[in-house]
Design an enzyme around this catalytic site. Structure first.
Site, PDB file in Angstrom:
ATOM      1  N   SER A  69       0.853  -1.186   0.000  1.00  0.00           N
ATOM      2  CA  SER A  69       0.000   0.000   0.000  1.00  0.00           C
ATOM      3  C   SER A  69       0.895   1.243   0.000  1.00  0.00           C
ATOM      4  O   SER A  69       1.721   1.411   0.892  1.00  0.00           O
ATOM      5  CB  SER A  69      -0.895   0.018   1.246  1.00  0.00           C
ATOM      6  N   GLY A 127      -0.394   4.467  -0.060  1.00  0.00           N
ATOM      7  CA  GLY A 127      -1.227   5.608   0.258  1.00  0.00           C
ATOM      8  C   GLY A 127      -1.946   6.130  -0.966  1.00  0.00           C
ATOM      9  O   GLY A 127      -2.540   5.355  -1.730  1.00  0.00           O
ATOM     10  N   GLY A 174      -1.712   4.452  -4.488  1.00  0.00           N
ATOM     11  CA  GLY A 174      -2.309   3.165  -4.802  1.00  0.00           C
ATOM     12  C   GLY A 174      -1.488   1.983  -4.332  1.00  0.00           C
ATOM     13  O   GLY A 174      -0.933   1.993  -3.230  1.00  0.00           O
ATOM     14  N   GLY A 221      -6.322  -0.168   4.489  1.00  0.00           N
ATOM     15  CA  GLY A 221      -5.474  -1.323   4.201  1.00  0.00           C
ATOM     16  C   GLY A 221      -6.185  -2.650   4.441  1.00  0.00           C
ATOM     17  O   GLY A 221      -5.919  -3.646   3.756  1.00  0.00           O
ATOM     18  N   ASP A 222      -7.096  -2.670   5.408  1.00  0.00           N
ATOM     19  CA  ASP A 222      -7.853  -3.899   5.674  1.00  0.00           C
ATOM     20  C   ASP A 222      -8.784  -4.216   4.515  1.00  0.00           C
ATOM     21  O   ASP A 222      -9.020  -5.390   4.194  1.00  0.00           O
ATOM     22  CB  ASP A 222      -8.653  -3.745   6.967  1.00  0.00           C
TER      23      ASP A 222
END
Length: 305
Positions: free
Chosen positions: A214, A216, A219, A245-246
């Site tokens: 990830s 931020g 992408g 992120g989950d």
């Protein structure tokens, strides 16, 4: 079914504070509490998508009871393993453009309690399409505790996504997880490399089959057996970043379960993550944003790892 493990679950408390700034007093305009922890958020997103999922998590004390009640009230399938310590709390302060997180450390979990968690996961593996392991370890456990579970699942042919950092991530690599999902800071910390592609390749060399990082607002970067891919949202999405992120992990798990090709899988992960930023709380997503961005995410192939 997708099985999610949250080794260190929490009661997630969200404060809405317009114009939040440090070293000042504020009026909280809204307070919300819900069952949380990274793996629980993954299950919540999968459940909202209509995907069968079961969350495994150790719970203890009064806070653990509140977490269990919330899961039951939302009809989210789960296996709660009783522990003697008090389940932790997390606080997210949301000001409309960004999120400040305060995370309690969580209880100490004994070897016998962890053995019960491991047994709960083992009993679900015959029906599992994917296992996700997300978040920190509670104190009292060896750093390779998650690596044991990765080996257990892989021996039974179940793909594993590991979303962890620090020693838990590095210890887990030796067990050859199917996918690891660090963010840019976790990549840098684990490898010492500033360049995300070089850092992700180092995690591949250490044992991961694929790395989805990830980045931020930039992408996702994916280093996979099929090549190196970058997936970017069409623009910057402002809002509550907690749980974004989950949602990437949820999309990855669903994609692995369906044997989805990497370009489509990554586009879905970016869209779902961005839709989570537009939602008020972790474990939720804005359906309209999800549908809109799923068609607009740009996925490009950079080459072979």
């Amino acid at each position: 079914m997708i099985v999610t493990l949250t080794p260190n679950p929490a009661l997630d408390i969200t404060y809405s504070v317009p114009g939040f700034r440090p070293h000042a007093s504020h009026r909280v305009t809204e307070v919300h509490a819900q069952a949380g922890g990274k793996g629980v958020n993954v299950s919540r997103v999968l459940h909202a998508l209509g995907r069968p999922t079961t969350a495994v998590l150790p719970l203890g004390g009064r806070t653990g009871e509140v977490v269990r009640d919330d899961l039951e009230g939302r009809h989210l399938a789960h296996v709660a393993v009783a522990v003697g310590g008090e389940t932790r709390r997390t606080v997210a302060v949301v000001d409309g453009t960004d999120t400040t997180m305060l995370n309690e450390p969580g209880p100490e979990v004994t070897a016998d309690e962890w053995a019960a968690v491991r047994a709960a996961v083992r009993d679900l593996l015959p029906r599992a399409r994917v296992l996700t392991i997300s978040g920190s370890l509670p104190s009292g456990l060896r750093k390779d505790a998650c690596a044991e579970l990765i080996r257990l699942a892989r021996a039974r042919g179940v793909p594993v996504i590991l979303d962890a950092d620090g020693p838990v991530l590095t210890a887990g690599l030796a067990a050859r997880p199917t996918v690891v999902k660090p963010n840019a800071d976790e990549l840098r910390s684990a490898t010492g490399f500033e360049d995300p592609a070089r850092a992700a390749s180092a995690l591949i060399a250490a044992g991961a089959e694929a790395v989805v990082a990830s980045l931020g607002p930039d992408g996702l970067l994916a280093v996979t057996p099929d090549g190196v891919w970058r997936a970017r949202p069409p623009g910057r999405i402002a809002g509550n970043t907690a749980g974004a992120g989950d949602s990437v992990v949820a999309a990855l798990a669903a994609g692995l379960a369906d044997a989805t090709r990497w370009p489509e899988l990554l586009a879905d992960a970016v869209a779902l993550s961005a839709a989570t930023v537009r939602a008020p709380r972790a474990g939720e997503f804005d359906p309209e944003t999800y549908r809109e961005l799923a068609r607009r995410v740009e996925v490009t192939r950079d080459g072979r790892p």
